[in-house]
Design a protein around this motif. Structure first.
Motif, PDB file in Angstrom:
ATOM      1  N   ILE A  49       0.836  -1.207   0.000  1.00 41.67           N
ATOM      2  CA  ILE A  49       0.000   0.000   0.000  1.00 41.67           C
ATOM      3  C   ILE A  49       0.866   1.251   0.000  1.00 41.67           C
ATOM      4  N   ALA A  50       1.864   1.267   0.878  1.00 40.41           N
ATOM      5  CA  ALA A  50       2.747   2.433   0.941  1.00 40.41           C
ATOM      6  C   ALA A  50       3.494   2.614  -0.372  1.00 40.41           C
ATOM      7  N   GLY A  51       4.004   1.523  -0.908  1.00 39.79           N
ATOM      8  CA  GLY A  51       4.750   1.602  -2.155  1.00 39.79           C
ATOM      9  C   GLY A  51       3.884   1.983  -3.335  1.00 39.79           C
ATOM     10  N   PHE A  52       2.659   1.407  -3.397  1.00 41.90           N
ATOM     11  CA  PHE A  52       1.767   1.732  -4.510  1.00 41.90           C
ATOM     12  C   PHE A  52       1.315   3.184  -4.431  1.00 41.90           C
ATOM     13  N   GLY A  53       1.104   3.676  -3.214  1.00 42.07           N
ATOM     14  CA  GLY A  53       0.761   5.090  -3.056  1.00 42.07           C
ATOM     15  C   GLY A  53       1.855   5.982  -3.601  1.00 42.07           C
ATOM     16  N   GLY A  81      -4.013  20.301  -6.671  1.00 37.36           N
ATOM     17  CA  GLY A  81      -3.256  19.254  -6.006  1.00 37.36           C
ATOM     18  C   GLY A  81      -3.239  19.394  -4.498  1.00 37.36           C
ATOM     19  N   TYR A  82      -3.026  20.619  -4.018  1.00 35.77           N
ATOM     20  CA  TYR A  82      -3.011  20.823  -2.576  1.00 35.77           C
ATOM     21  C   TYR A  82      -4.361  20.496  -1.951  1.00 35.77           C
ATOM     22  N   PHE A  83      -5.443  20.826  -2.650  1.00 32.99           N
ATOM     23  CA  PHE A  83      -6.775  20.546  -2.112  1.00 32.99           C
ATOM     24  C   PHE A  83      -6.971  19.041  -1.912  1.00 32.99           C
ATOM     25  N   LEU A  84      -6.668  18.248  -2.940  1.00 30.70           N
ATOM     26  CA  LEU A  84      -6.840  16.805  -2.829  1.00 30.70           C
ATOM     27  C   LEU A  84      -5.862  16.206  -1.828  1.00 30.70           C
ATOM     28  N   ILE A 106      -3.926   6.423  -0.923  1.00 23.84           N
ATOM     29  CA  ILE A 106      -3.504   6.564  -2.316  1.00 23.84           C
ATOM     30  C   ILE A 106      -4.037   7.866  -2.914  1.00 23.84           C
ATOM     31  N   ALA A 107      -5.274   8.266  -2.524  1.00 24.43           N
ATOM     32  CA  ALA A 107      -5.833   9.539  -2.988  1.00 24.43           C
ATOM     33  C   ALA A 107      -4.987  10.719  -2.503  1.00 24.43           C
ATOM     34  N   GLU A 108      -4.526  10.641  -1.274  1.00 21.84           N
ATOM     35  CA  GLU A 108      -3.661  11.703  -0.732  1.00 21.84           C
ATOM     36  C   GLU A 108      -2.367  11.811  -1.524  1.00 21.84           C
ATOM     37  N   ARG A 109      -1.780  10.658  -1.861  1.00 14.39           N
ATOM     38  CA  ARG A 109      -0.557  10.660  -2.672  1.00 14.39           C
ATOM     39  C   ARG A 109      -0.827  11.207  -4.083  1.00 14.39           C
ATOM     40  N   THR A 110      -2.034  10.972  -4.616  1.00 16.19           N
ATOM     41  CA  THR A 110      -2.394  11.500  -5.930  1.00 16.19           C
ATOM     42  C   THR A 110      -2.423  13.026  -5.898  1.00 16.19           C
ATOM     43  N   GLY A 111      -2.983  13.576  -4.838  1.00 18.66           N
ATOM     44  CA  GLY A 111      -2.997  15.028  -4.697  1.00 18.66           C
ATOM     45  C   GLY A 111      -1.598  15.605  -4.637  1.00 18.66           C
ATOM     46  N   LYS A 112      -0.718  14.923  -3.929  1.00  7.11           N
ATOM     47  CA  LYS A 112       0.667  15.393  -3.868  1.00  7.11           C
ATOM     48  C   LYS A 112       1.319  15.333  -5.239  1.00  7.11           C
ATOM     49  N   ALA A 113       0.980  14.308  -6.022  1.00  5.92           N
ATOM     50  CA  ALA A 113       1.527  14.188  -7.377  1.00  5.92           C
ATOM     51  C   ALA A 113       1.094  15.358  -8.245  1.00  5.92           C
TER      52      ALA A 113
END
Length: 391
Positions: A49-53, A81-84, A106-113
């Protein structure tokens, strides 16, 4: 007001935005590994999970970086991005299954991306007035100050109220604060590109060969760097630290990260990429200590882990800013982030599997992978002249 002073204020204000964001998601990350364990996840699942995120969070950056440079909507994409990145964190309090918690992580990591490539491109213009190593180091120090505050806040909530869910709820405060400040900053500095003057390196058409060599080196470092959720899982499973103490250990590492970012950033401005090699030699010591069964060794290992993170966050981005034209910089950060994230994903997944099989092999993989980066960094140093990197 001089250009340098204005640029410094821009970097500091953007640093406060990152401080709030880090307080939000790093506060959550300080307990997600242990939280997943309480929801029934195994060590392999935590590592996956951590790695996939991280894979999603870094892999998406190629598209986002390209889109940012193509549309020039750096501020708009950064804001989305910051919002997500921060809005989903308090929702972890509602997760009753590890699958739901994993999806939110994973959604949090998407926002950071989404926010990172355009944000770093904007930041690179401001730090050009200050010294890239120092500028990125200052931003990272503020970033990690938030990463200390978040886990401390979570630890306080766990102490007074108990339950991981309450720890996630409190993080809505920095999430909202950071988003409001970002909207203000966007109005105050609509065109940060004006901070940076054009130089000869800015007119290169393609990413230089040394960029790709450099990416390979850092990929090896990333592969050997254990994500904190796996470390937290180890601490909880081996009864080395309680749910209350784990966020404090993470806060310690983030504090070390902040100090190391400033020190190594300044050293980079003076000595170039050799400082990154020194940081790798220091950070490769973390795994033998962190994955021991001794609390004192674990604390020492987290100090080395924090030093490595701080050095990477300041030096890696500063180097790219000196190699790549500013019109293609978001794309470069996106490509670089994707390579870094892919290696992080593969390494985290492998280390999760190795944890369930043999901690000794996990430690060996972590140390060897990081040390293998040194020859590549020496190659980068020999091919890239100091003026190109540090100007």
């Amino acid at each position: 007001m001089g250009q340098k002073t204005t640029a410094l204020k821009f970097v500091i204000l953007l640093g406060f935005v990152s401080l709030c964001a880090d307080a939000t998601y790093e506060g959550a990350r300080s307990i997600t590994g242990a939280y997943l364990e309480t929801l029934g996840a195994s060590g392999t699942l935590v590592g996956l999970i951590a790695g996939f995120g991280e894979l999603v969070g870094y892999g998406l950056r190629i598209t986002i970086g390209y889109l940012s440079d193509r549309t020039h909507q750096y501020w708009s994409i950064t804001t989305i991005g910051y919002f997500l990145n921060t809005a989903v964190v308090p929702l972890l309090a509602l997760a009753a299954r590890w699958e739901v918690a994993a999806g939110l992580m994973i959604a949090e990591r998407t926002g950071k991306a989404i926010r990172t490539p355009p944000r770093d491109a904007l930041l690179s213009h401001g730090v050009s007035q200050l010294g890239r190593g120092f500028g990125f180091g200052l931003h990272e120090a503020m970033d990690q100050t938030g990463a200390v505050m978040g886990p401390l806040a979570v630890a306080a909530v766990l102490y007074w109220q108990g339950g991981y869910q309450n720890g996630f709820v409190i993080l809505i405060v920095p999430a909202i604060s950071g988003l409001l400040l970002l909207l203000i900053l966007r109005q105050l500095y609509p065109n940060p590109q004006d901070f940076e003057e054009e130089t000869s390196v800015q007119h290169q058409e393609e990413l230089p060969r040394v960029f790709w060599i450099y990416l390979g080196a850092v990929a090896l470092v990333a592969a050997g760097y254990a994500d904190f959720p796996l470390i937290a899982y180890h601490l909880q499973k081996q009864d080395i630290a309680s749910g209350l103490i784990i966020p404090l250990i993470y806060a310690l590492a983030m504090g070390i990260d902040a100090v190391a970012a400033l020190i190594f950033g300044r050293l980079f401005d003076r000595n170039g990429i050799s400082i990154l090699m020194l940081a790798v030699l220091i950070s490769c010591l973390f795994a033998p200590l962190v994955f021991s069964d001794n609390t004192n060794f674990t604390l020492a290992g987290m100090i080395f882990w924090g030093i490595g993170m701080g050095a990477q966050e300041s030096i890696l981005k500063a180097t790219i800013a000196g190699l790549v034209p500013k019109c293609k910089r978001a794309s470069a950060y996106g490509i670089f982030g994707a390579g870094y994230g892919l290696s992080w994903f593969l390494g985290s997944t492998l280390m999760g599997v190795l944890y369930d099989w043999s901690i000794t092999f996990l430690i060996g993989f972590s140390v060897l992978s990081q040390l293998l980066a040194i020859p590549f960094l020496l190659w980068v140093k020999s091919q890239a002249n100091t003026t190109t990197i540090n100007d």
